[in-house]
Design a protein around this motif. Structure first.
Motif, PDB file in Angstrom:
ATOM      1  N   VAL A   1       0.833  -1.207   0.000  1.00  0.00           N
ATOM      2  CA  VAL A   1       0.000   0.000   0.000  1.00  0.00           C
ATOM      3  C   VAL A   1       0.866   1.255   0.000  1.00  0.00           C
ATOM      4  CG1 VAL A   1      -2.016  -1.077   1.068  1.00  0.00           C
ATOM      5  CG2 VAL A   1      -0.326   0.054   2.508  1.00  0.00           C
ATOM      6  N   ALA A   2       2.106   1.158   0.480  1.00  0.00           N
ATOM      7  CA  ALA A   2       2.953   2.352   0.497  1.00  0.00           C
ATOM      8  C   ALA A   2       3.655   2.586  -0.832  1.00  0.00           C
ATOM      9  CB  ALA A   2       3.989   2.249   1.613  1.00  0.00           C
TER      10      ALA A   2
ATOM     11  N   PRO B   1       1.263   2.701  -5.130  1.00  0.00           N
ATOM     12  CA  PRO B   1       0.778   3.976  -5.666  1.00  0.00           C
ATOM     13  C   PRO B   1       1.895   4.815  -6.287  1.00  0.00           C
ATOM     14  CG  PRO B   1      -0.190   3.565  -3.526  1.00  0.00           C
ATOM     15  CD  PRO B   1       0.864   2.528  -3.720  1.00  0.00           C
ATOM     16  N   VAL B   2       3.123   4.685  -5.790  1.00  0.00           N
ATOM     17  CA  VAL B   2       4.223   5.450  -6.378  1.00  0.00           C
ATOM     18  C   VAL B   2       4.514   4.943  -7.790  1.00  0.00           C
ATOM     19  CG1 VAL B   2       6.649   6.090  -6.143  1.00  0.00           C
ATOM     20  CG2 VAL B   2       5.187   5.987  -4.123  1.00  0.00           C
TER      21      VAL B   2
ATOM     22  N   MET C   1       2.666   9.375 -15.086  1.00  0.00           N
ATOM     23  CA  MET C   1       3.446  10.489 -15.638  1.00  0.00           C
ATOM     24  C   MET C   1       4.004  10.116 -17.006  1.00  0.00           C
ATOM     25  SD  MET C   1       5.566  11.714 -12.303  1.00  0.00           S
ATOM     26  CE  MET C   1       4.802  11.607 -10.705  1.00  0.00           C
TER      27      MET C   1
ATOM     28  N   MET D   1      14.789  11.121 -12.799  1.00  0.00           N
ATOM     29  CA  MET D   1      13.741  11.129 -11.775  1.00  0.00           C
ATOM     30  C   MET D   1      12.873   9.877 -11.886  1.00  0.00           C
ATOM     31  SD  MET D   1      10.932  13.984 -10.872  1.00  0.00           S
ATOM     32  CE  MET D   1       9.912  13.721 -12.304  1.00  0.00           C
TER      33      MET D   1
ATOM     34  N   LEU E   1      11.699   7.260  -8.942  1.00  0.00           N
ATOM     35  CA  LEU E   1      10.319   6.863  -8.654  1.00  0.00           C
ATOM     36  C   LEU E   1      10.156   5.361  -8.818  1.00  0.00           C
ATOM     37  CD1 LEU E   1       8.349   9.720 -10.451  1.00  0.00           C
ATOM     38  CD2 LEU E   1       8.570   9.351  -8.000  1.00  0.00           C
TER      39      LEU E   1
ATOM     40  N   GLY F   1      25.043   8.348 -11.948  1.00  0.00           N
ATOM     41  CA  GLY F   1      25.673   9.597 -11.540  1.00  0.00           C
ATOM     42  C   GLY F   1      25.044  10.126 -10.275  1.00  0.00           C
TER      43      GLY F   1
ATOM     44  N   PRO G   1      26.295  12.117  -6.260  1.00  0.00           N
ATOM     45  CA  PRO G   1      27.417  12.590  -5.449  1.00  0.00           C
ATOM     46  C   PRO G   1      27.945  11.461  -4.569  1.00  0.00           C
ATOM     47  CG  PRO G   1      25.483  13.982  -5.161  1.00  0.00           C
ATOM     48  CD  PRO G   1      25.053  12.800  -5.942  1.00  0.00           C
TER      49      PRO G   1
ATOM     50  N   SER H   1       0.054   7.875  -0.432  1.00  0.00           N
ATOM     51  CA  SER H   1       1.306   7.596  -1.137  1.00  0.00           C
ATOM     52  C   SER H   1       1.179   7.931  -2.619  1.00  0.00           C
ATOM     53  CB  SER H   1       1.824   6.178  -0.898  1.00  0.00           C
ATOM     54  OG  SER H   1       0.815   5.259  -0.985  1.00  0.00           O
ATOM     55  N   LEU H   2      -0.049   7.938  -3.149  1.00  0.00           N
ATOM     56  CA  LEU H   2      -0.218   8.408  -4.531  1.00  0.00           C
ATOM     57  C   LEU H   2       0.117   9.905  -4.614  1.00  0.00           C
ATOM     58  CD1 LEU H   2      -1.069   7.347  -7.300  1.00  0.00           C
ATOM     59  CD2 LEU H   2      -3.365   8.160  -6.828  1.00  0.00           C
TER      60      LEU H   2
ATOM     61  N   PHE I   1       1.984  11.490  -2.577  1.00  0.00           N
ATOM     62  CA  PHE I   1       3.422  11.563  -2.323  1.00  0.00           C
ATOM     63  C   PHE I   1       4.209  11.394  -3.624  1.00  0.00           C
ATOM     64  CE2 PHE I   1       7.294   9.037  -1.277  1.00  0.00           C
ATOM     65  CZ  PHE I   1       8.010  10.034  -0.639  1.00  0.00           C
ATOM     66  N   ALA I   2       3.764  10.450  -4.473  1.00  0.00           N
ATOM     67  CA  ALA I   2       4.463  10.216  -5.735  1.00  0.00           C
ATOM     68  C   ALA I   2       4.514  11.498  -6.554  1.00  0.00           C
ATOM     69  CB  ALA I   2       3.780   9.099  -6.524  1.00  0.00           C
ATOM     70  N   PHE I   3       3.380  12.212  -6.620  1.00  0.00           N
ATOM     71  CA  PHE I   3       3.368  13.429  -7.424  1.00  0.00           C
ATOM     72  C   PHE I   3       4.096  14.567  -6.712  1.00  0.00           C
ATOM     73  CE2 PHE I   3       0.206  10.944  -9.572  1.00  0.00           C
ATOM     74  CZ  PHE I   3       0.446  11.259 -10.903  1.00  0.00           C
TER      75      PHE I   3
ATOM     76  N   LEU J   1       6.722  14.198  -5.154  1.00  0.00           N
ATOM     77  CA  LEU J   1       8.146  13.965  -5.329  1.00  0.00           C
ATOM     78  C   LEU J   1       8.713  14.756  -6.504  1.00  0.00           C
ATOM     79  CD1 LEU J   1       8.553  10.143  -4.652  1.00  0.00           C
ATOM     80  CD2 LEU J   1       9.591  12.001  -3.396  1.00  0.00           C
ATOM     81  N   VAL J   2       7.855  15.102  -7.483  1.00  0.00           N
ATOM     82  CA  VAL J   2       8.355  15.811  -8.663  1.00  0.00           C
ATOM     83  C   VAL J   2       8.925  17.173  -8.278  1.00  0.00           C
ATOM     84  CG1 VAL J   2       7.753  16.711 -10.925  1.00  0.00           C
ATOM     85  CG2 VAL J   2       6.816  14.526 -10.149  1.00  0.00           C
TER      86      VAL J   2
ATOM     87  N   TYR K   1      11.901  16.737  -5.892  1.00  0.00           N
ATOM     88  CA  TYR K   1      13.120  16.298  -6.575  1.00  0.00           C
ATOM     89  C   TYR K   1      13.864  17.494  -7.144  1.00  0.00           C
ATOM     90  CZ  TYR K   1      15.932  13.812 -10.070  1.00  0.00           C
ATOM     91  OH  TYR K   1      16.952  13.329 -10.835  1.00  0.00           O
ATOM     92  N   ASP K   2      13.114  18.410  -7.767  1.00  0.00           N
ATOM     93  CA  ASP K   2      13.758  19.588  -8.346  1.00  0.00           C
ATOM     94  C   ASP K   2      14.412  20.439  -7.268  1.00  0.00           C
ATOM     95  OD1 ASP K   2      13.364  19.080 -10.958  1.00  0.00           O
ATOM     96  OD2 ASP K   2      11.441  20.130 -11.094  1.00  0.00           O
TER      97      ASP K   2
ATOM     98  N   LEU L   1      22.669  17.761  -7.098  1.00  0.00           N
ATOM     99  CA  LEU L   1      22.478  16.410  -7.612  1.00  0.00           C
ATOM    100  C   LEU L   1      22.201  16.504  -9.103  1.00  0.00           C
ATOM    101  CD1 LEU L   1      20.171  14.694  -5.010  1.00  0.00           C
ATOM    102  CD2 LEU L   1      21.968  13.529  -6.234  1.00  0.00           C
ATOM    103  N   ASN L   2      22.743  15.591  -9.874  1.00  0.00           N
ATOM    104  CA  ASN L   2      22.522  15.582 -11.315  1.00  0.00           C
ATOM    105  C   ASN L   2      23.175  16.763 -12.009  1.00  0.00           C
ATOM    106  OD1 ASN L   2      21.199  13.272 -11.547  1.00  0.00           O
ATOM    107  ND2 ASN L   2      19.160  14.155 -11.619  1.00  0.00           N
TER     108      ASN L   2
ATOM    109  N   LYS M   1      22.465  19.797 -11.908  1.00  0.00           N
ATOM    110  CA  LYS M   1      21.511  20.799 -12.389  1.00  0.00           C
ATOM    111  C   LYS M   1      22.003  22.192 -12.041  1.00  0.00           C
ATOM    112  CE  LYS M   1      17.082  18.789 -13.127  1.00  0.00           C
ATOM    113  NZ  LYS M   1      15.669  18.792 -12.835  1.00  0.00           N
TER     114      LYS M   1
END
Ligand code: HEM
Ligand SMILES: [Cu+2]
Lengths: 530, 182
Positions: A214-215, A218-219, A226, A248, A252, A313, A315, B27-28, B30-32, B34-35, B38-39, B47-48, B50
């Motif tokens: 359940v955690a 959904p991710v 997306m 990214m 995910l 890549g 750090p 958590s759904l 949370f997934a969005f 994260l976008v 992340y930035d 990181l990366n 950027k």
């Protein structure tokens, strides 16, 4: 007879027969049987695909298929084995055995249970349909990105990717439904007196699995959604030119993907100790230590994901963190191994088929875990990443640790489920053929991986030819040996020597107090645990 | 039937199921979430690699004459964009705080007008927030007509707060076909 505890049960006391019985059933045993049957069928489908892959790899050069079709087979094989074979098998056992083991009349949410199952066949069709459509000139076949859906490849891919995304959505909904059901059942439906710390280990394994599901599912659902909008609706989540970032997606995906590997195994870590104690005829060693280790692994599982893309890549502090946290997982895992071995220690052991599978499982899964430690080393992984060494590693964990564990469970519980003993001689033959040909298939893959053979490539340098030939021969023996398994199950379902209630001399637990097979409605009167 | 008069057990089950469902919805979300997270994380930590992709204001900081850094330039053209693209000079050595202009050259070798978007990245990651661009062709899409060659300037400085141990850094540009064109 108590009618208050199981108010729903008269709904189907005169249950329909034929196909309607299966379409509408809310009985946990029926649903468990459907899950297990589905899993077995998909195991054969996924296995047939990989025989195509191994046939192509029998010799260097391209003989049987073009690279694109090869990659489609790779991706769909993995998606089927993970989502349609291993996960449903674990859910099938959960449905069958959790109510019996905790003394509940059924699962807590029987109708949800039925929906959860019936989402699976459509998603299996979604996964495989693009192959058929391509034959009629529609689209260019199934998803060819591997099971990991990495962009930009998955953004550029054909309709196969869309089909796979929708399949993953359905599979995700199904397993979330199953998990909700299991969590509620375990919290609300235990027999009076069965505290959490008296639950059978299988129930513990599944409880943590359900939390992880359940955690994290959904991710995954969010990530592939997306992808879908990147593909069709002009968003740029993973498109660098539009301000997004393909890396990214890897974060995910593996935020789900690493816990997923424990999702696949925790149920197995639950029932293997039960099998070990049955055939060692002494109580499980270190019950508490095992429960705490399962929790520790479940918790660590969600904080180590980036070890799957060390080479993308990062750090140095991040590399070090993900390396050490990954290696830390092997500590609770080592505790589990110790407990499993100590359970057998000085026991009065006998080696019926389930025990053979369980002991073989410990050894082979151990190799999987140790090679994982090698990969967790950042410096070493720079060489081994995306090589056949990784392929061999995860087959020791997923085929040996997952599928062979499930097989141990099938032989262990089949007499309980069908009321008949399976053919012991055939079972043992199946074990030895599987264990030996599995090693013949995958040991050479460690070697070619160390020597630098990349994964997901249909052709290879000549120096890898001998080992690939051996691996292919092993794979075909492994594949065809599974027909013995199928035959044994079918014959056992049809008839055979009657099984006793207890089935195994050393069996402990509530499921063995019921008749074999258990009545359609069991534990309407909940037993009291002292 | 059962549903018209649900037992206590069923009520409790539904309640708990709803609670678990909240976790799923959480958590759904949370997934969005994260976008953007992340930035933010990438631009804080580098990181990366950027870099900050908005114009930095002119440096009022003093030039640090006590040390020099070398900035190397790397270029790549991503598949789907039929351009040639390369830096006119492959590296420059300068003092932190000193403003310099370097030139990249791009040529459209196709028969159509195409626009591209350059995406910068700096290694080592910890240097990325210290490379300040005053003017860059990467801030917006660049359109080139068929056969056209264009000099694309980059005006930048390295911030004097750059950690002492960084003596060399690499600025890499990948030119992508700009999104949303046929
Ligand atoms: C102590 C135990 C383990 C450690 C330290 C470990 C470590 C790793 C590492 C570092 C990788 C990435 C390798 C690479 O791509 O370069 C990897 C890949 C993988 N591991 Fe493990 N692992 C462990 C146990 C497991 C278990 C128990 C499972 C499955 C049930 C598993 C399944 C996988 C899979 C499926 C992949 C490959 C995924 C892919 O790229 O497609 N591992 N493992
Ligand atoms: Cu992992």
């Amino acid at each position: 007879m108590s009618t208050t505890t199981v108010a729903h049960h008269e709904e189907h006391s005169d249950h329909p027969t034929g196909i309607m019985r299966w379409l509408t059933t809310t009985n946990h045993k029926d649903i468990g049987t459907m899950y297990l049957t589905f899993s077995l069928v998909m195991f054969l489908v996924g296995g047939a695909m990989v025989l195509g892959i191994r046939a192509e790899l029998f010799q260097p050069g391209l003989q049987l298929m073009n690279p694109d079709f090869y990659n489609q087979l790779i991706g769909v094989h993995a998606l089927i084995m993970i989502f349609a074979a291993l996960m449903p098998a674990a859910t099938g056992f959960a449905n069958w055995m959790i109510p019996l083991q905790i003394g509940a009349p059924d699962m807590a949410l029987p109708r949800l249970n039925n929906w959860g199952f019936w989402l699976l066949p459509p998603s299996a069709i979604l996964l495989t349909l693009p192959f058929t459509l391509a034959l009629f000139g529609i689209g260019d076949g199934a998803i060819a990105t591997g099971w990991t859906f990495y962009p930009p490849l998955s953004v550029q891919g054909g309709i196969g990717v869309d089909f796979a995304i929708f399949a993953v959505h359905l599979l995700g909904v199904s397993s979330v439904m199953g998990s909700i059901n299991i969590i509620v059942t375990l919290f609300n439906m235990r027999a009076p007196g069965m505290t959490l710390m008296k639950m059978p280990m299988f129930a513990w394994g599944w409880l943590i699995t359900a939390f992880l599901l359940v955690a994290t599912i959904p991710v995954l659902a969010g990530a592939v959604t997306m992808l879908l909008t990147d593909r069709h609706f002009g968003t740029h989540f993973f498109d660098a030119a539009g301000g997004g970032d393909p890396i990214m997606f890897q974060h995910l995906f593996w935020f789900f993907g690493h816990p997923e590997v424990y999702i696949l195994l925790l149920p197995v870590w639950g029932f293997i100790p039960q099998i070990l104690q049955t055939f060692s005829r002494k109580p499980m060693y270190g019950y508490k230590a095992q429960v705490y280790s399962l929790w520790a692994i479940g918790a660590l599982a969600v904080v180590v994901w980036a070890h799957h893309f060390f080479t993308a890549g990062m750090p140095v502090p991040a590399l070090l963190y993900f390396m050490y946290s990954t290696m830390a997982i092997s500590l609770p895992l080592a505790v589990l191994f110790f407990c499993w071995i100590k359970t057998m220690w000085k026991g009065s052991m006998s080696f019926e088929t389930p025990m053979l599978f369980a002991v073989g499982w410990i050894i082979l899964f151990g190799i999987g875990g140790l090679t994982g430690l090698v990969l967790a080393d950042v410096a070493a992984d720079a060489q081994y990443h995306n090589s056949y060494f990784v392929v061999a590693h995860f087959h020791y964990t997923l085929f040996a640790g997952g599928i062979m564990g499930i097989m141990a469970g099938v032989y262990y519980w089949l007499p309980k489920m069908t009321g008949h003993m399976y053919n012991e001689k055939l079972g043992k033959l199946h074990f030895w053929l599987t264990a030996i040909s599995f090693n013949v298939t995958f040991i050479p893959q460690f070697f070619v991986g160390l020597a630098g053979m990349p994964r997901r490539i249909p052709d290879y340098a000549l120096q890898f030819a001998e080992f690939n030939m051996i691996s292919t021969i092993g794979a075909f023996i492994l594949g065809f040996s599974q027909l013995l398994f199928v035959y044994n199950i079918i014959m056992c379902a049809k008839g055979g020597q009657k099984a006793t209630d207890k089935v195994w001399e050393g069996a402990e637990g509530l499921e063995w107090t019921l008749s074999s097979p258990p009545p359609y409605h069991s534990f309407n009167e909940q037993p009291v645990i002292k | 039937m059962a549903d018209s008069n649900p037992s206590q057990q069923q009520v409790a089950n539904k309640k708990l199921a709803m609670k678990v469902l909240y976790v799923v919805v959480g958590s759904l979300l949370f997934a969005f979430a994260l976008v953007p997270l992340y930035d933010v994380l990438c631009s804080i930590t580098g990181l990366n690699g950027k870099t900050d992709n908005t114009a930095a204001t002119l440096s009022k900081a003093k030039i640090d004459n006590t040390r020099v850094v070398t900035v190397q330039f790397v270029s790549a053209v991503m598949p789907g964009l039929g351009w040639n693209f390369y830096p006119k000079q492959t590296s420059i050595t300068l003092h932190p705080g000193q403003i310099e202009t370097v030139v990249f050259i791009a040529k459209n070798t196709t028969t159509e007008t195409v626009s591209g978007q350059a995406v910068p990245s700096v290694t080592p990651g910890k240097a990325s927030s210290h490379l300040k661009k005053i003017e860059c062709f990467c801030f917006v899409n660049q359109a080139l007509k068929s056969g056209e060659t264009k000099e694309m300037p980059l005006r930048f400085f390295v911030s004097p707060d750059l950690p002492e141990d960084v003596k060399e850094m690499t600025l890499s540009y990948s030119f992508f076909k700009a999104p949303d064109q046929k």
